[in-house]
Design a protein around this motif. Structure first.
Motif, mmCIF file in Angstrom:
data_model
loop_
_atom_site.group_PDB
_atom_site.id
_atom_site.type_symbol
_atom_site.label_atom_id
_atom_site.label_comp_id
_atom_site.label_asym_id
_atom_site.label_seq_id
_atom_site.Cartn_x
_atom_site.Cartn_y
_atom_site.Cartn_z
ATOM 1 N N LEU A 23 -53.634 -4.224 -2.034
ATOM 2 C CA LEU A 23 -53.066 -3.631 -3.244
ATOM 3 C C LEU A 23 -52.570 -2.219 -2.931
ATOM 4 O O LEU A 23 -53.311 -1.416 -2.374
ATOM 5 N N PRO A 24 -51.335 -1.903 -3.300
ATOM 6 C CA PRO A 24 -50.776 -0.586 -2.975
ATOM 7 C C PRO A 24 -51.061 0.481 -4.016
ATOM 8 O O PRO A 24 -50.758 1.649 -3.788
ATOM 9 N N TYR A 76 -44.948 -2.263 -8.932
ATOM 10 C CA TYR A 76 -45.214 -1.060 -8.138
ATOM 11 C C TYR A 76 -44.080 -0.837 -7.136
ATOM 12 O O TYR A 76 -43.555 0.268 -7.005
ATOM 13 N N GLN A 77 -43.710 -1.899 -6.426
ATOM 14 C CA GLN A 77 -42.665 -1.774 -5.409
ATOM 15 C C GLN A 77 -41.314 -1.421 -6.011
ATOM 16 O O GLN A 77 -40.539 -0.682 -5.417
ATOM 17 N N VAL A 119 -47.960 -5.774 -8.228
ATOM 18 C CA VAL A 119 -47.481 -5.321 -6.915
ATOM 19 C C VAL A 119 -45.957 -5.235 -6.932
ATOM 20 O O VAL A 119 -45.368 -4.254 -6.463
#
Length: 156
Positions: free
Chosen positions: A89-90, A52-53, A49
């Motif tokens: 979850l993105p 991802y960010q 995560v």
């Protein structure tokens, strides 16, 4: 080693037409996990995560690969969908295809993953640059990804 296409049943948490293009010029970061794996849940997923960010962009694509090699009967696509929503979850998550009678799913077999969590990083040329079982230090991992981004921006 050149990357190999993933053999998946379906994508969850993604647009209906989503496909991870391993031949694209993006750097691909793939978190390989099982939702009942404590190391995945408490270390791998939070790390992914964060990646991802920080990195998901025109240069980097971050996805998950749910690769079940135990407790198949409880780790269903429906349970995974709930898990993804609960953990917010993105990123898109692929379900690794398992053939009936086989305990190890197809992508896990193709990449010789030793277990979960694993991290697979494929560079902008389609080469596997990292295939790591277990947890990695966040700072070192981010520096590695930044080096790949810098390589990509320098060109051939």
């Amino acid at each position: 080693m050149k990357s190999k296409e993933f053999v998946i049943d379906k994508w969850i948490n993604a647009r209906p037409d989503y496909h991870l293009d391993l031949s694209s010029d993006k750097i691909k970061i793939i978190h390989v996990f099982q939702m009942l794996c404590p190391g995945c849940v408490y270390q791998g997923i939070p790390q992914t995560v964060e990646l991802y960010q920080k990195f998901n962009s025109n240069d980097v694509e971050v996805v998950g690969l749910h690769s079940v090699f135990e407790n198949h009967h409880v780790m269903t696509p429906e349970a995974l969908d709930v898990f993804i929503k609960e953990w917010r979850l993105p990123f898109p998550v692929a379900i690794d295809k398992r053939l009936e009678g086989e305990w190890m799913p197809e992508t896990m077999k193709a990449y010789h993953f030793q277990g979960t969590p694993s991290l697979l990083v494929i560079d902008h040329k389609g080469d596997v640059r990292l295939n790591h079982f277990g947890h990695l230090d966040q700072e070192q991992l981010e520096a590695f990804i930044q080096r790949l981004i810098n390589e990509k921006s320098k060109g051939p």
